[in-house]
Design a protein around this motif. Structure first.
Motif, PDB file in Angstrom:
ATOM      1  N   HIS A 198       0.812  -1.222   0.000  1.00 51.86           N
ATOM      2  CA  HIS A 198       0.000   0.000   0.000  1.00 51.86           C
ATOM      3  C   HIS A 198       0.847   1.274   0.000  1.00 51.86           C
ATOM      4  CE1 HIS A 198      -3.294  -2.745   0.533  1.00 51.86           C
ATOM      5  NE2 HIS A 198      -2.719  -3.227   1.613  1.00 51.86           N
ATOM      6  N   THR A 199       1.961   1.197  -0.713  1.00 54.82           N
ATOM      7  CA  THR A 199       2.761   2.392  -0.965  1.00 54.82           C
ATOM      8  C   THR A 199       2.708   2.675  -2.459  1.00 54.82           C
ATOM      9  OG1 THR A 199       4.786   1.084  -1.192  1.00 54.82           O
ATOM     10  CG2 THR A 199       4.341   2.057   0.979  1.00 54.82           C
ATOM     11  N   TRP A 200       3.062   3.914  -2.814  1.00 55.77           N
ATOM     12  CA  TRP A 200       3.094   4.298  -4.222  1.00 55.77           C
ATOM     13  C   TRP A 200       4.404   5.012  -4.516  1.00 55.77           C
ATOM     14  CZ3 TRP A 200       3.852   9.466  -4.740  1.00 55.77           C
ATOM     15  CH2 TRP A 200       3.361  10.312  -3.724  1.00 55.77           C
ATOM     16  N   VAL A 201       4.753   5.045  -5.790  1.00 58.33           N
ATOM     17  CA  VAL A 201       5.926   5.800  -6.228  1.00 58.33           C
ATOM     18  C   VAL A 201       5.564   6.521  -7.522  1.00 58.33           C
ATOM     19  CG1 VAL A 201       6.943   3.784  -7.415  1.00 58.33           C
ATOM     20  CG2 VAL A 201       8.410   5.715  -6.758  1.00 58.33           C
ATOM     21  N   ARG A 202       5.936   7.790  -7.573  1.00 63.17           N
ATOM     22  CA  ARG A 202       5.786   8.599  -8.787  1.00 63.17           C
ATOM     23  C   ARG A 202       7.200   8.830  -9.303  1.00 63.17           C
ATOM     24  NH1 ARG A 202       3.007  12.686  -6.871  1.00 63.17           N
ATOM     25  NH2 ARG A 202       1.014  12.043  -7.766  1.00 63.17           N
ATOM     26  N   VAL A 203       7.480   8.376 -10.518  1.00 62.58           N
ATOM     27  CA  VAL A 203       8.839   8.434 -11.056  1.00 62.58           C
ATOM     28  C   VAL A 203       8.966   9.563 -12.063  1.00 62.58           C
ATOM     29  CG1 VAL A 203      10.614   7.171 -12.313  1.00 62.58           C
ATOM     30  CG2 VAL A 203       9.148   5.973 -10.678  1.00 62.58           C
ATOM     31  N   GLU A 204      10.022  10.345 -11.887  1.00 65.11           N
ATOM     32  CA  GLU A 204      10.398  11.381 -12.841  1.00 65.11           C
ATOM     33  C   GLU A 204      11.894  11.225 -13.074  1.00 65.11           C
ATOM     34  OE1 GLU A 204       8.909  15.308 -11.628  1.00 65.11           O
ATOM     35  OE2 GLU A 204       7.430  14.239 -10.423  1.00 65.11           O
ATOM     36  N   ASP A 205      12.265  10.908 -14.302  1.00 61.84           N
ATOM     37  CA  ASP A 205      13.652  10.606 -14.655  1.00 61.84           C
ATOM     38  C   ASP A 205      14.145   9.457 -13.784  1.00 61.84           C
ATOM     39  OD1 ASP A 205      13.696  12.611 -16.656  1.00 61.84           O
ATOM     40  OD2 ASP A 205      14.088  14.132 -15.140  1.00 61.84           O
TER      41      ASP A 205
ATOM     42  N   ALA B 289      14.260  -2.276  -2.048  1.00 64.73           N
ATOM     43  CA  ALA B 289      12.819  -2.479  -2.175  1.00 64.73           C
ATOM     44  C   ALA B 289      12.377  -3.439  -1.077  1.00 64.73           C
ATOM     45  CB  ALA B 289      12.482  -3.032  -3.548  1.00 64.73           C
ATOM     46  N   GLY B 290      11.312  -3.093  -0.378  1.00 68.88           N
ATOM     47  CA  GLY B 290      10.804  -3.927   0.706  1.00 68.88           C
ATOM     48  C   GLY B 290      11.313  -3.550   2.084  1.00 68.88           C
ATOM     49  N   ASP B 291      12.326  -2.669   2.151  1.00 64.06           N
ATOM     50  CA  ASP B 291      12.817  -2.193   3.452  1.00 64.06           C
ATOM     51  C   ASP B 291      11.841  -1.201   4.053  1.00 64.06           C
ATOM     52  OD1 ASP B 291      15.165  -3.619   3.092  1.00 64.06           O
ATOM     53  OD2 ASP B 291      16.437  -1.853   2.769  1.00 64.06           O
ATOM     54  N   GLU B 292      11.828  -1.113   5.387  1.00 65.61           N
ATOM     55  CA  GLU B 292      11.029  -0.077   6.047  1.00 65.61           C
ATOM     56  C   GLU B 292      11.715   1.261   5.820  1.00 65.61           C
ATOM     57  OE1 GLU B 292      10.314   1.413  10.513  1.00 65.61           O
ATOM     58  OE2 GLU B 292       9.619  -0.638  10.181  1.00 65.61           O
ATOM     59  N   ILE B 293      10.994   2.182   5.175  1.00 65.50           N
ATOM     60  CA  ILE B 293      11.582   3.485   4.856  1.00 65.50           C
ATOM     61  C   ILE B 293      11.071   4.570   5.801  1.00 65.50           C
ATOM     62  CG2 ILE B 293       9.906   4.222   3.111  1.00 65.50           C
ATOM     63  CD1 ILE B 293      12.426   5.091   1.422  1.00 65.50           C
ATOM     64  N   ALA B 294       9.944   4.305   6.456  1.00 64.72           N
ATOM     65  CA  ALA B 294       9.364   5.258   7.404  1.00 64.72           C
ATOM     66  C   ALA B 294       8.403   4.506   8.312  1.00 64.72           C
ATOM     67  CB  ALA B 294       8.630   6.379   6.666  1.00 64.72           C
TER      68      ALA B 294
ATOM     69  N   VAL C  93      10.676   0.607  -4.016  1.00 65.86           N
ATOM     70  CA  VAL C  93      11.844   0.542  -4.902  1.00 65.86           C
ATOM     71  C   VAL C  93      13.115   0.775  -4.095  1.00 65.86           C
ATOM     72  CG1 VAL C  93      10.680   1.250  -7.039  1.00 65.86           C
ATOM     73  CG2 VAL C  93      11.531   2.995  -5.468  1.00 65.86           C
ATOM     74  N   SER C  94      14.250   0.424  -4.685  1.00 63.12           N
ATOM     75  CA  SER C  94      15.549   0.632  -4.054  1.00 63.12           C
ATOM     76  C   SER C  94      16.101   1.996  -4.439  1.00 63.12           C
ATOM     77  CB  SER C  94      16.537  -0.449  -4.507  1.00 63.12           C
ATOM     78  OG  SER C  94      16.052  -1.731  -4.194  1.00 63.12           O
TER      79      SER C  94
ATOM     80  N   PRO D 141      15.944   1.027 -11.646  1.00 61.88           N
ATOM     81  CA  PRO D 141      14.655   1.359 -12.253  1.00 61.88           C
ATOM     82  C   PRO D 141      13.875   0.157 -12.775  1.00 61.88           C
ATOM     83  CG  PRO D 141      16.350   2.864 -13.018  1.00 61.88           C
ATOM     84  CD  PRO D 141      17.047   1.778 -12.248  1.00 61.88           C
ATOM     85  N   SER D 142      14.547  -0.978 -13.028  1.00 59.40           N
ATOM     86  CA  SER D 142      13.840  -2.159 -13.534  1.00 59.40           C
ATOM     87  C   SER D 142      12.847  -2.702 -12.492  1.00 59.40           C
ATOM     88  CB  SER D 142      14.825  -3.252 -13.942  1.00 59.40           C
ATOM     89  OG  SER D 142      15.458  -3.807 -12.803  1.00 59.40           O
ATOM     90  N   GLU D 143      13.011  -2.348 -11.216  1.00 64.15           N
ATOM     91  CA  GLU D 143      12.081  -2.793 -10.165  1.00 64.15           C
ATOM     92  C   GLU D 143      10.662  -2.265 -10.401  1.00 64.15           C
ATOM     93  OE1 GLU D 143      15.115  -3.093  -6.359  1.00 64.15           O
ATOM     94  OE2 GLU D 143      14.029  -1.234  -6.712  1.00 64.15           O
ATOM     95  N   LEU D 144      10.555  -1.167 -11.136  1.00 66.90           N
ATOM     96  CA  LEU D 144       9.237  -0.587 -11.406  1.00 66.90           C
ATOM     97  C   LEU D 144       8.335  -1.565 -12.145  1.00 66.90           C
ATOM     98  CD1 LEU D 144      10.462   2.952 -12.479  1.00 66.90           C
ATOM     99  CD2 LEU D 144       9.280   2.369 -10.342  1.00 66.90           C
ATOM    100  N   LYS D 145       8.944  -2.475 -12.917  1.00 70.52           N
ATOM    101  CA  LYS D 145       8.158  -3.458 -13.672  1.00 70.52           C
ATOM    102  C   LYS D 145       7.396  -4.395 -12.746  1.00 70.52           C
ATOM    103  CE  LYS D 145      11.374  -3.389 -17.529  1.00 70.52           C
ATOM    104  NZ  LYS D 145      12.580  -4.013 -18.045  1.00 70.52           N
ATOM    105  N   GLY D 146       7.867  -4.566 -11.515  1.00 69.50           N
ATOM    106  CA  GLY D 146       7.226  -5.454 -10.559  1.00 69.50           C
ATOM    107  C   GLY D 146       6.109  -4.798  -9.770  1.00 69.50           C
ATOM    108  N   LEU D 147       5.873  -3.514  -9.996  1.00 69.33           N
ATOM    109  CA  LEU D 147       4.821  -2.798  -9.278  1.00 69.33           C
ATOM    110  C   LEU D 147       3.537  -2.772 -10.104  1.00 69.33           C
ATOM    111  CD1 LEU D 147       6.965   0.147  -7.875  1.00 69.33           C
ATOM    112  CD2 LEU D 147       6.242  -1.935  -6.688  1.00 69.33           C
ATOM    113  N   MET D 148       2.447  -2.407  -9.450  1.00 67.69           N
ATOM    114  CA  MET D 148       1.138  -2.436 -10.098  1.00 67.69           C
ATOM    115  C   MET D 148       0.729  -1.068 -10.650  1.00 67.69           C
ATOM    116  SD  MET D 148      -1.016  -4.707  -7.334  1.00 67.69           S
ATOM    117  CE  MET D 148      -0.183  -4.135  -5.856  1.00 67.69           C
ATOM    118  N   SER D 149      -0.053  -1.120 -11.718  1.00 65.99           N
ATOM    119  CA  SER D 149      -0.707   0.082 -12.235  1.00 65.99           C
ATOM    120  C   SER D 149      -1.876   0.405 -11.307  1.00 65.99           C
ATOM    121  CB  SER D 149      -1.233  -0.183 -13.648  1.00 65.99           C
ATOM    122  OG  SER D 149      -2.292  -1.143 -13.580  1.00 65.99           O
ATOM    123  N   ALA D 150      -2.513   1.541 -11.527  1.00 65.73           N
ATOM    124  CA  ALA D 150      -3.676   1.926 -10.719  1.00 65.73           C
ATOM    125  C   ALA D 150      -4.779   0.875 -10.842  1.00 65.73           C
ATOM    126  CB  ALA D 150      -4.182   3.300 -11.147  1.00 65.73           C
TER     127      ALA D 150
END
Length: 129
Positions: A12-19, A51-56, A71-72, A107-116
C-alpha cells in the motif's frame, strides 16, 4: 480513485517516477485504514534502502505501521511538512502528503509494481475495497 501516473505495491505504498527519481507515499487505502495520522518517523537524507525495506513509520490514533519502500534507492529529500503536520497524509496522500524522494538505484524494479487498475483489482481480490 487511484492516480494513473503512479506505481503501487502490495504494501500500500506508491511511487511517482520522474527521470531517475521517485517520490514515495502511502495510498489512500492505507491512510484511511490507519485513521488520523499523528506522527511520521522519516529516514535521514542519503540513507539507502532496498525495495521492501522499512523506509518510514507512521503512527495514527489506531496503530503504528511501517512504510515499506516500493523501490531501491537513496533518500534525496524528506517531506519536512509532514513532520510538523502529519495529518497532511490523511488530507492529501498523493499530493502534499508524500513522505520521501529517492534516487532510484534499479529502475527495472518498477516493472514489478502495479498500475492503478491492477492495484484496484488487488484490493478487491483481498476483500479490502
Amino acid at each position: 480513485m487511484y492516480p494513473e501516473d503512479l506505481k503501487y505495491s502490495k504494501d500500500h505504498t506508491w511511487v511517482r517516477v520522474e527521470d531517475d527519481e521517485g517520490t514515495i507515499g502511502i495510498t489512500d487505502f492505507a491512510q484511511e485504514s490507519l485513521g488520523d495520522i499523528v506522527y511520521v518517523d522519516v529516514p535521514e537524507e542519503d540513507e539507502e534502502f532496498e525495495a521492501g525495506d522499512e523506509i518510514a513509520e507512521v503512527e495514527s490514533t489506531k496503530a503504528t505501521s511501517s512504510v515499506m519502500s516500493p523501490v531501491s534507492g537513496t533518500v534525496i529529500e524528506i517531506n519536512e511538512d509532514i513532520e510538523d503536520s502529519p495529518d497532511t497524509i490523511n488530507e492529501s496522500p498523493y499530493g502534499d502528503g508524500w513522505i520521501v524522494r529517492i534516487k532510484l538505484s534499479d529502475p527495472s524494479e518498477l516493472k514489478g509494481l502495479m498500475s492503478a487498475d491492477a492495484y484496484q483489482s488487488f484490493l478487491e481480490e483481498e476483500g479490502q475495497e
